[in-house]
Motif scaffolding. Sequence first.
Motif, PDB file in Angstrom:
ATOM      1  N   LEU A 181      -7.441  -1.672  -1.003  1.00 21.74           N
ATOM      2  CA  LEU A 181      -7.303  -2.028   0.416  1.00 21.74           C
ATOM      3  C   LEU A 181      -6.306  -1.096   1.107  1.00 21.74           C
ATOM      4  O   LEU A 181      -6.529  -0.637   2.215  1.00 21.74           O
ATOM      5  CB  LEU A 181      -6.843  -3.485   0.555  1.00 21.74           C
ATOM      6  N   TRP A 182      -5.209  -0.826   0.416  1.00 28.02           N
ATOM      7  CA  TRP A 182      -4.179   0.038   0.997  1.00 28.02           C
ATOM      8  C   TRP A 182      -4.727   1.458   1.165  1.00 28.02           C
ATOM      9  O   TRP A 182      -4.564   2.082   2.211  1.00 28.02           O
ATOM     10  CB  TRP A 182      -2.946   0.062   0.085  1.00 28.02           C
ATOM     11  N   GLY A 183      -5.401   1.937   0.113  1.00 35.57           N
ATOM     12  CA  GLY A 183      -5.973   3.285   0.156  1.00 35.57           C
ATOM     13  C   GLY A 183      -7.081   3.415   1.191  1.00 35.57           C
ATOM     14  O   GLY A 183      -7.387   4.521   1.639  1.00 35.57           O
ATOM     15  N   SER A 184      -7.693   2.296   1.564  1.00 34.79           N
ATOM     16  CA  SER A 184      -8.727   2.311   2.596  1.00 34.79           C
ATOM     17  C   SER A 184      -8.130   2.046   3.973  1.00 34.79           C
ATOM     18  O   SER A 184      -8.868   1.845   4.946  1.00 34.79           O
ATOM     19  CB  SER A 184      -9.781   1.227   2.304  1.00 34.79           C
ATOM     20  N   GLU A 185      -6.821   2.015   4.039  1.00 36.42           N
ATOM     21  CA  GLU A 185      -6.084   1.777   5.287  1.00 36.42           C
ATOM     22  C   GLU A 185      -6.480   0.467   5.958  1.00 36.42           C
ATOM     23  O   GLU A 185      -6.641   0.387   7.167  1.00 36.42           O
ATOM     24  CB  GLU A 185      -6.242   2.966   6.241  1.00 36.42           C
ATOM     25  N   LEU A 186      -6.671  -0.537   5.136  1.00 37.32           N
ATOM     26  CA  LEU A 186      -6.933  -1.879   5.654  1.00 37.32           C
ATOM     27  C   LEU A 186      -5.692  -2.757   5.544  1.00 37.32           C
ATOM     28  O   LEU A 186      -5.690  -3.895   5.986  1.00 37.32           O
ATOM     29  CB  LEU A 186      -8.090  -2.526   4.877  1.00 37.32           C
ATOM     30  N   ILE A 187      -4.661  -2.210   4.924  1.00 35.35           N
ATOM     31  CA  ILE A 187      -3.392  -2.919   4.744  1.00 35.35           C
ATOM     32  C   ILE A 187      -2.271  -2.012   5.251  1.00 35.35           C
ATOM     33  O   ILE A 187      -2.254  -0.821   4.936  1.00 35.35           O
ATOM     34  CB  ILE A 187      -3.140  -3.214   3.247  1.00 35.35           C
ATOM     35  N   ALA A 188      -1.342  -2.588   5.986  1.00 30.57           N
ATOM     36  CA  ALA A 188      -0.265  -1.761   6.537  1.00 30.57           C
ATOM     37  C   ALA A 188       0.994  -1.778   5.676  1.00 30.57           C
ATOM     38  O   ALA A 188       1.743  -0.809   5.660  1.00 30.57           O
ATOM     39  CB  ALA A 188       0.076  -2.233   7.948  1.00 30.57           C
ATOM     40  N   MET A 189       1.232  -2.889   4.986  1.00 26.13           N
ATOM     41  CA  MET A 189       2.478  -3.003   4.212  1.00 26.13           C
ATOM     42  C   MET A 189       2.202  -3.639   2.848  1.00 26.13           C
ATOM     43  O   MET A 189       1.358  -4.538   2.749  1.00 26.13           O
ATOM     44  CB  MET A 189       3.504  -3.880   4.955  1.00 26.13           C
ATOM     45  N   SER A 190       2.921  -3.147   1.853  1.00 29.36           N
ATOM     46  CA  SER A 190       2.759  -3.726   0.522  1.00 29.36           C
ATOM     47  C   SER A 190       4.031  -3.493  -0.291  1.00 29.36           C
ATOM     48  O   SER A 190       4.763  -2.531  -0.043  1.00 29.36           O
ATOM     49  CB  SER A 190       1.558  -3.083  -0.170  1.00 29.36           C
ATOM     50  N   THR A 191       4.276  -4.376  -1.240  1.00 24.60           N
ATOM     51  CA  THR A 191       5.478  -4.250  -2.080  1.00 24.60           C
ATOM     52  C   THR A 191       5.142  -3.380  -3.280  1.00 24.60           C
ATOM     53  O   THR A 191       4.411  -3.811  -4.163  1.00 24.60           O
ATOM     54  CB  THR A 191       5.909  -5.649  -2.582  1.00 24.60           C
ATOM     55  N   GLU A 192       5.650  -2.169  -3.280  1.00 22.27           N
ATOM     56  CA  GLU A 192       5.305  -1.242  -4.364  1.00 22.27           C
ATOM     57  C   GLU A 192       6.541  -0.492  -4.833  1.00 22.27           C
ATOM     58  O   GLU A 192       7.639  -1.015  -4.690  1.00 22.27           O
ATOM     59  CB  GLU A 192       4.207  -0.270  -3.887  1.00 22.27           C
ATOM     60  N   GLY A 193       6.329   0.715  -5.366  1.00 23.59           N
ATOM     61  CA  GLY A 193       7.466   1.460  -5.901  1.00 23.59           C
ATOM     62  C   GLY A 193       7.180   2.945  -5.936  1.00 23.59           C
ATOM     63  O   GLY A 193       6.232   3.421  -5.298  1.00 23.59           O
ATOM     64  N   PRO A 194       7.932   3.703  -6.726  1.00 25.31           N
ATOM     65  CA  PRO A 194       7.838   5.159  -6.693  1.00 25.31           C
ATOM     66  C   PRO A 194       6.477   5.727  -7.096  1.00 25.31           C
ATOM     67  O   PRO A 194       6.186   6.881  -6.807  1.00 25.31           O
ATOM     68  CB  PRO A 194       8.904   5.601  -7.704  1.00 25.31           C
ATOM     69  N   TRP A 195       5.662   4.949  -7.775  1.00 27.49           N
ATOM     70  CA  TRP A 195       4.348   5.429  -8.190  1.00 27.49           C
ATOM     71  C   TRP A 195       3.362   5.514  -7.036  1.00 27.49           C
ATOM     72  O   TRP A 195       2.360   6.187  -7.107  1.00 27.49           O
ATOM     73  CB  TRP A 195       3.772   4.463  -9.254  1.00 27.49           C
ATOM     74  N   TRP A 196       3.685   4.826  -5.938  1.00 26.18           N
ATOM     75  CA  TRP A 196       2.704   4.621  -4.867  1.00 26.18           C
ATOM     76  C   TRP A 196       2.257   5.931  -4.221  1.00 26.18           C
ATOM     77  O   TRP A 196       1.082   6.140  -3.938  1.00 26.18           O
ATOM     78  CB  TRP A 196       3.315   3.679  -3.819  1.00 26.18           C
ATOM     79  N   GLN A 197       3.204   6.835  -3.979  1.00 22.22           N
ATOM     80  CA  GLN A 197       2.883   8.100  -3.318  1.00 22.22           C
ATOM     81  C   GLN A 197       1.839   8.866  -4.129  1.00 22.22           C
ATOM     82  O   GLN A 197       0.839   9.342  -3.589  1.00 22.22           O
ATOM     83  CB  GLN A 197       4.164   8.939  -3.180  1.00 22.22           C
TER      84      GLN A 197
END
Lengths: 441, 314
Positions: free
Chosen positions: A274-290
Amino acid sequence: MNSRLSRRTFLKGTGAAAVGAAAGSPFGASAASNRSTLAPRRVAQNGDSITAWMFGGVPGQLEWYQELVAQFEDESGITVDYQERDWARQREDILAALTAGAMPDVIRVHNKDVAEFGEPGVLKALEEFDDFDDVAADFLPGYLATTEHEGQHYGLPEGALVFIMALNQSMLDSAGVEPPTNWDEFRASAIELSRPEDGIYGYSIPGGVNLDTSYRWIPWLYKAGGRVLSEDWTEATFNDEAGVAALDMLLELQEAEAIPSGNAAYAFAENADLWGSELIAMSTEGPWWQNVMAEQYNMDTAKLTIAPIPALDQPIGPAPPATLLDMSMMALIADGNTEPAWEFVKFMRSTEHDRQFADPDRAGQLPVTTAGYEDDVEWGFIGRDVYLSEAEAVEVWPNHPSITEIQLAIAEGLNAAFAGTATAQEALDRAAANVNDILED
Amino acid sequence: MSTVEAGEIRAPSRVSVRQAVALAWRRKTPYLFLAPALLTLATVILYPILFNAQLSFFATRLISVELGDFVGCGNYRRILGDDDFWHALRVSLTFTFASVAIAFVFGFAVELIMNEVGRARPVFMALLLIPWVISPVVAGYSWRWLFNDQFGLVNKLLLDLGLIERNIAWLARPDTAMVAIVVANVWRFIPYMMIMMLAGLQSIPRELYEAAEVDGANVWQKFVTITISELRYIISVVSLFSIIWSFNDFVIPYIMTQGGPARATTVLPILVYRTAFEALRLGRGAALAMVILLILLFFSVIYVRRLLREEKVR
């Protein structure tokens, strides 16, 4: 009682690192050990070989590690059967190998495994190596302490996985929303960013019965001043006022359709999709996300912004606000080929390699040695300052021997709440009762 | 005693010994043929069951090499007093009987249609067998994505048909999650039901239908008195196997929902997995597995009795 990591230990380690990075590190060469940082000691006998299971790792890091393994083999004469494995399956793989008597010699796992696998003697205590003190001196004390259980260290820290808020800046700009700094702003922003009729949501959190769920809720608990267990680990405390407030806030957002209604079935993959499809604006993640967004979703990382996970203006729990720190570590299997395996782990976690850890083309994550924070180290990943400031106040999962069972009990409670079958208080109370049973056992 | 006399006496004696040996060998021969199969079964089935039974009386931890403390029936008492077990049993029974009943209806319908298909039957058969031959893991992941609330084709289809106005979070609601895993299981079982019953259907002599037509039987009467009646044995066998397989199924529910939401799809095999491999309580997990074995033995006894009765009739 098991030895535990105090918050003070972290502040000492990471705080010094942050200051060092900004003003010239007091932990430079003088504080480090005298060990050779690159060349592995030639300990190989003819035909010496080891097997290393590397669970997880972002794409750039995996390529870099393959080069390092080849270099290690050339320099040491030790053959490495290097296997890249799925991060999410590490526990199953280890348990299956353990049952079948087919364990590797080296594994990269979570720091939380030190108690679960260290206590029954699956992992080797590194104090048994003569040069451990020298090696340990290279690492930031706070980070090194994450691999400790009952006074012994069962792994060398690899990457400091500090949980933050990942934001899609493009979506925030379109909605005219600033990164939220407290819960009220977060609630308002999440609702403002959501257009559920178009499948767009302000925030998402995995809510399935899996570890991803508990990992992403705990930072909210910590920020509210709550903790998982009592100080003496005899009682669950995540169902206190802070925990209920943290879950209630998320349930309110779900009710307001600012969180996808399907999140009770999500694990990491659904959330990332969802995040990668730009359907989500915020999420709790970490350094791996980028790295995950860039490599797996071809997402323009210029859209990615990192912010601290919002905290309450006045924490309601008994503990100081913090965020979750998870540490990846390299550990040795106790009955493996330990001498060459130790050489391999020292080589992979040498200060020289840790200095390259922040390079976004490699791991792109927070280093864990003092050398990694020296002035001449190039940091290229997004949100460096946020990660460093958040690393000032972090808390790990309790290194309890039944921690995975505890995490799953919490996930089951959260899942019931997200599925709408229990209120926050009911769900957390039920989970706490299960955790208390586990602690009693 | 003369040689001749001795020969007269000995000759029959030698024959009888040879005969006795031959008879003994003949009696043993079937067991020799059976021995490899029995040994294999003992190794891969009997030994694990006995070992599992032993584990169920100990507080064994998965990561420990030792059996742990002997707890007698403690693990069983704990299981039977645990709400999680009874809940999982109810979920398992719902999943199993809903899946088998629906798969049976569809499988039977497809089988009747296939029986009327002429030359193209092999092509249709090959296509219809795909769900059965595909790996359950692949099937589970496929259905998980089909039922995804945001990207799933099920929602897309229902939206396009105007049957729903907004996406449904199929796997995130207790009621719809059960529907989803039953649909996936039905999809897997239809080909099995269909092919087994088609084989039975084709073995029914045409003369029976012709005789019924001569007697003035209508379609429904022929269906009930000939088709159903002749297929009753195969129906019961297929249903029992499907019940046993579905009751034992871990893959589809685990991959699609991991037992959630709110335990709505936590079938007994998932509870065993959670207990033994996530909580590492191998002893308690073994006791749970023994309870499942007893439940399945109940179904197996029905099957064997049915089999013996049918053989007696024949």
